[in-house]
Scaffold this motif. Structure first.
Motif, PDB file in Angstrom:
ATOM      1  N   GLN A  82     -71.582  11.832-117.924  1.00  0.00           N
ATOM      2  CA  GLN A  82     -71.494  11.442-116.516  1.00  0.00           C
ATOM      3  C   GLN A  82     -71.724  12.646-115.606  1.00  0.00           C
ATOM      4  N   VAL A  83     -71.145  13.776-115.951  1.00  0.00           N
ATOM      5  CA  VAL A  83     -71.344  14.996-115.154  1.00  0.00           C
ATOM      6  C   VAL A  83     -72.800  15.436-115.215  1.00  0.00           C
ATOM      7  N   ASP A  84     -73.398  15.365-116.402  1.00  0.00           N
ATOM      8  CA  ASP A  84     -74.809  15.752-116.552  1.00  0.00           C
ATOM      9  C   ASP A  84     -75.709  14.884-115.679  1.00  0.00           C
ATOM     10  N   TYR A  85     -75.370  13.592-115.619  1.00  0.00           N
ATOM     11  CA  TYR A  85     -76.148  12.702-114.752  1.00  0.00           C
ATOM     12  C   TYR A  85     -76.005  13.118-113.287  1.00  0.00           C
ATOM     13  N   MET A  86     -74.790  13.423-112.867  1.00  0.00           N
ATOM     14  CA  MET A  86     -74.544  13.821-111.483  1.00  0.00           C
ATOM     15  C   MET A  86     -75.305  15.102-111.142  1.00  0.00           C
ATOM     16  N   ILE A  87     -75.352  16.029-112.083  1.00  0.00           N
ATOM     17  CA  ILE A  87     -76.072  17.294-111.852  1.00  0.00           C
ATOM     18  C   ILE A  87     -77.569  17.025-111.722  1.00  0.00           C
ATOM     19  N   ALA A  88     -78.107  16.211-112.632  1.00  0.00           N
ATOM     20  CA  ALA A  88     -79.543  15.926-112.606  1.00  0.00           C
ATOM     21  C   ALA A  88     -79.914  15.162-111.341  1.00  0.00           C
ATOM     22  N   ALA A  89     -79.109  14.159-110.964  1.00  0.00           N
ATOM     23  CA  ALA A  89     -79.406  13.365-109.777  1.00  0.00           C
ATOM     24  C   ALA A  89     -79.315  14.213-108.509  1.00  0.00           C
ATOM     25  N   THR A  90     -78.314  15.095-108.459  1.00  0.00           N
ATOM     26  CA  THR A  90     -78.192  16.017-107.319  1.00  0.00           C
ATOM     27  C   THR A  90     -79.403  16.929-107.234  1.00  0.00           C
ATOM     28  N   SER A  91     -79.802  17.463-108.387  1.00  0.00           N
ATOM     29  CA  SER A  91     -80.955  18.369-108.443  1.00  0.00           C
ATOM     30  C   SER A  91     -82.237  17.670-108.016  1.00  0.00           C
ATOM     31  N   ASN A  92     -82.425  16.434-108.464  1.00  0.00           N
ATOM     32  CA  ASN A  92     -83.644  15.696-108.129  1.00  0.00           C
ATOM     33  C   ASN A  92     -83.761  15.460-106.629  1.00  0.00           C
ATOM     34  N   GLN A  93     -82.657  15.014-106.022  1.00  0.00           N
ATOM     35  CA  GLN A  93     -82.724  14.759-104.583  1.00  0.00           C
ATOM     36  C   GLN A  93     -82.883  16.064-103.811  1.00  0.00           C
ATOM     37  N   PHE A  94     -82.198  17.111-104.245  1.00  0.00           N
ATOM     38  CA  PHE A  94     -82.328  18.405-103.572  1.00  0.00           C
ATOM     39  C   PHE A  94     -83.771  18.912-103.656  1.00  0.00           C
ATOM     40  N   SER A  95     -84.374  18.790-104.849  1.00  0.00           N
ATOM     41  CA  SER A  95     -85.759  19.255-105.024  1.00  0.00           C
ATOM     42  C   SER A  95     -86.709  18.488-104.118  1.00  0.00           C
ATOM     43  N   PHE A  96     -86.505  17.161-104.037  1.00  0.00           N
ATOM     44  CA  PHE A  96     -87.353  16.344-103.180  1.00  0.00           C
ATOM     45  C   PHE A  96     -87.226  16.782-101.726  1.00  0.00           C
ATOM     46  N   VAL A 154     -85.312   8.469-106.394  1.00  0.00           N
ATOM     47  CA  VAL A 154     -84.707   9.797-106.362  1.00  0.00           C
ATOM     48  C   VAL A 154     -83.501   9.846-105.418  1.00  0.00           C
ATOM     49  N   HIS A 155     -83.163   8.696-104.827  1.00  0.00           N
ATOM     50  CA  HIS A 155     -82.037   8.641-103.894  1.00  0.00           C
ATOM     51  C   HIS A 155     -80.723   8.624-104.673  1.00  0.00           C
ATOM     52  N   TYR A 156     -79.864   9.597-104.409  1.00  0.00           N
ATOM     53  CA  TYR A 156     -78.580   9.695-105.110  1.00  0.00           C
ATOM     54  C   TYR A 156     -77.459   9.551-104.088  1.00  0.00           C
ATOM     55  N   ARG A 157     -76.607   8.564-104.281  1.00  0.00           N
ATOM     56  CA  ARG A 157     -75.535   8.273-103.328  1.00  0.00           C
ATOM     57  C   ARG A 157     -74.182   8.813-103.771  1.00  0.00           C
ATOM     58  N   GLY A 158     -74.107   9.396-104.973  1.00  0.00           N
ATOM     59  CA  GLY A 158     -72.824   9.816-105.516  1.00  0.00           C
ATOM     60  C   GLY A 158     -72.406  11.215-105.096  1.00  0.00           C
ATOM     61  N   TYR A 159     -71.354  11.688-105.735  1.00  0.00           N
ATOM     62  CA  TYR A 159     -70.796  13.014-105.461  1.00  0.00           C
ATOM     63  C   TYR A 159     -71.777  14.083-105.944  1.00  0.00           C
ATOM     64  N   LYS A 160     -72.029  15.075-105.106  1.00  0.00           N
ATOM     65  CA  LYS A 160     -73.019  16.113-105.421  1.00  0.00           C
ATOM     66  C   LYS A 160     -72.405  17.182-106.341  1.00  0.00           C
ATOM     67  N   VAL A 161     -73.070  17.421-107.463  1.00  0.00           N
ATOM     68  CA  VAL A 161     -72.672  18.486-108.393  1.00  0.00           C
ATOM     69  C   VAL A 161     -73.936  19.265-108.743  1.00  0.00           C
ATOM     70  N   TYR A 162     -73.934  20.574-108.474  1.00  0.00           N
ATOM     71  CA  TYR A 162     -75.140  21.372-108.649  1.00  0.00           C
ATOM     72  C   TYR A 162     -75.190  22.105-109.989  1.00  0.00           C
ATOM     73  N   LYS A 163     -74.028  22.384-110.582  1.00  0.00           N
ATOM     74  CA  LYS A 163     -74.012  23.078-111.872  1.00  0.00           C
ATOM     75  C   LYS A 163     -72.704  22.796-112.606  1.00  0.00           C
ATOM     76  N   LYS A 164     -72.722  22.995-113.909  1.00  0.00           N
ATOM     77  CA  LYS A 164     -71.559  22.695-114.746  1.00  0.00           C
ATOM     78  C   LYS A 164     -70.324  23.472-114.328  1.00  0.00           C
ATOM     79  N   GLU A 165     -70.532  24.705-113.864  1.00  0.00           N
ATOM     80  CA  GLU A 165     -69.409  25.580-113.531  1.00  0.00           C
ATOM     81  C   GLU A 165     -68.546  25.018-112.411  1.00  0.00           C
TER      82      GLU A 165
END
Length: 574
Positions: free
Chosen positions: A435-449, A409-420
């Motif tokens: 790619q953006v969808d991946y960034m949003i999901a990875a950001t969300s996963n780490q934030f949730s954790f 669940v560790h995400y090292r990339g640029y944080k994107v929380y929503k499409k907007e």
């Protein structure tokens, strides 16, 4: 003599069924599938060709030195000896009836161990785990097994954690199997009339809903609640008291134990973290493996362990004259710089936070693949009723600040929380949207954790702050960098050390970095980084160190995507 006696006493079982899986299969599939590819062998016939195949590695192919890598994972053992182990277990238990193994299945060929499933004539099933030799010394394998069994025992007995029960184990080859082993209960899909499945089956880091992903993360955090519950007295690894040196046997592992059966059961001994047992160390006592009593001593040891290993490697003439040998002085110099940096990894305000630096147990491979869960219903959003946590190998006690986020669940990339947040998202090409969808999901996963961590461990949440992540980066890179695949991998640590010079510009109250680089050195690292990126782009399957799942390997060879050269090595065709 023993094997002959067993073959006579087990006449009705003189032909033992062996089941071998020759293709790569996930653990979740294995748990829900039947045994296939049956072969048979005679208990006393060690020369049986079918038996030898049973010990060979088959789940993948290495693009370089495939024969050598598979030899490191060859796990022969005395098949007849398993019945002697079972007999000893039954003699010591309340089960008076004698039983014998009638079937052995090769269940899993993991990164560090071969897993077999033993079925007895009374229907009982046990997991038999045999460690690969790899490049580990006997002392390393012994310490790993001793610590793993003690750690599992501690969590079961101290905190009532659901962990497979160890039935029998031996950290040396001095036993009827003639190999180090751990035998434990098998948690089958219908274990104790429950509906167990692998948590990985429910983990879809992108495709599932946020609620579904949170359900999985909640299981991981709930397991961490027991793993982290104890504040220990030192940094190292857990062992049974009799397995540590006499000078450590009078030192309590933690305070406040009132159960007389537990107070003298475990002690803290040398760490079994992988980096402290890497090749280059010929004797078990060359490296300081702890235990340590201050975070700074532990951090310094993470540097000196590497320096010692690489210095010893250079003493080997064959290594010294190789490409690796030409790079090792740079590795040694870089880890000396890392050693100088270690005091700065604990800023003054964090030094005052006893919880962040407290010795806490760390599971080395915490991810859904190592968790079995009981799902009481069919609703994917319904919480799981119970969970088993598996694979405690290389677990250690270290400062919580340096545990970090689990890799899955560790995400090292640029944080994107929503499409907007992304301008003109709807007009982006499909590949950029993905790619953006991946960034949003990875950001969300780490934030949730991290949100769940804050709720469960309010005094520990600062270990996940941006400041903590910043100062932890050199440690994380230092403990994951490997020389054995490509010597230029040291560039990653050199870059992390250079970044430390800019900490004060990013955040306040961080100790000034003591590491200095000349302009020429900075330029050299930049050039090496560019070269390293180009090399990685040409190294197929770099993340797996050149290992390819067998099904994929055969498919790529058939399609002409993998081509063998005159050295017997494979390269990926564009």
């Amino acid at each position: 003599m023993m094997r002959q006696a067993l073959s006579i006493s087990c006449r009705s079982f003189s032909r033992l069924s062996l089941h071998l899986r020759r293709s790569f299969t996930s653990r979740s599939t294995l748990l829900n599938s039947s045994i296939d590819d049956s072969n048979f062998t005679t208990l006393g016939d060690a020369s049986d060709a079918d038996r030898d195949q049973f010990f060979k590695y088959t789940w993948g192919t290495w693009l370089k030195d495939d024969e050598g890598e598979k030899l490191k994972r060859y796990t022969p053992f005395s098949i007849g000896g398993i019945n002697e182990i079972v007999k000893r277990v039954r003699d010591q238990s309340s089960k008076a009836s004698s039983s014998h193994v009638v079937s052995l299945a090769s269940l899993s060929e993991g990164k560090h161990n071969r897993i077999y499933l033993a079925e007895l004539d009374d229907g009982s099933e046990y997991i038999l785990r045999i460690p690969y030799p790899l490049d580990l010394s006997r002392d390393a394998r012994k310490a790993r097994i001793q610590s793993e069994v003690a750690t599992m025992d501690f969590l079961r007995k101290k905190w009532g954690m659901l962990i497979p029960e160890v039935i029998s184990w031996c950290p040396t080859a001095d036993n009827p199997l003639e190999r180090e082993y751990i035998m434990m209960e098998f948690i089958s899909p219908n274990h104790q009339n429950k509906n167990y499945e692998n948590l990985m089956q429910s983990w879809d880091p992108m495709g599932a809903t946020v609620l579904q992903r949170a359900t999985v993360l909640r299981v991981i955090v709930s397991l961490m609640e027991k793993v982290l519950a104890t504040k220990f007295n030192a940094f190292g690894s857990l062992y049974f008291t009799e397995d540590v040196s006499p000078d450590l046997q009078n030192k309590l592992p933690y305070e406040g134990e009132e159960d007389k059966e537990l107070i003298d059961r475990w002690r803290i001994g040398p760490t079994v973290e992988k980096k402290f047992w890497q090749p280059g160390v010929e004797e078990a006592n060359i490296i300081d493996r702890g235990p340590w009593y201050t975070p700074s001593d532990y951090l310094l040891a993470t540097a000196t362990a590497h320096i010692t290993a690489y210095t010893n490697l250079l003493k080997n003439p064959a290594v010294a004259s190789s490409e690796l040998g030409s790079y090792l002085p740079k590795w040694i110099a870089t880890y000396r710089q890392y050693a100088a940096l270690t005091p700065a990894l604990i800023p003054s305000d964090i030094q005052a936070d006893s919880d962040l630096l407290s010795p806490r147990l760390h599971h080395a491979d915490l991810n859904p693949m190592n968790v079995l869960v009981d799902r009481p219903g069919s609703d994917p959003n319904e919480p799981f009723a119970s969970a088993y946590l598996l694979d405690w190998e290389c677990s250690s006690i270290k400062p919580f600040l340096f545990h970090g986020t689990p890799d899955f669940v560790h995400y090292r990339g640029y944080k994107v929380y929503k499409k907007e947040e992304i301008e003109d998202y709807d007009s982006l090409p499909p590949e950029q949207k993905a790619q953006v969808d991946y960034m949003i999901a990875a950001t969300s996963n780490q934030f949730s954790f991290e949100f769940m961590i804050k709720h469960s461990f309010p005094t520990l949440i600062n270990a996940y702050s941006p400041r903590a992540k910043l100062v932890r980066e050199p440690y994380t890179v230092a403990m994951t960098t490997d020389y054995d695949y490509h010597p230029l991998e040291i560039t990653d640590l050199r870059e992390a050390l250079i970044k430390s010079k800019h900490w004060s510009a990013v955040t306040d109250n961080i100790m000034a970095s003591p590491v200095n680089f000349t302009e020429k050195e900075v330029e050299e690292v930049a050039e090496d980084a560019e070269k390293w990126e180009q090399i990685i782009s040409t190294l197929p399957f770099y993340s797996t160190k050149g290992w390819v799942p067998q099904d994929m390997f055969e498919k790529y060879v058939k399609e002409g995507k993998l081509v063998k050269n005159d050295k017997g090595e494979y390269s990926l065709m564009s």
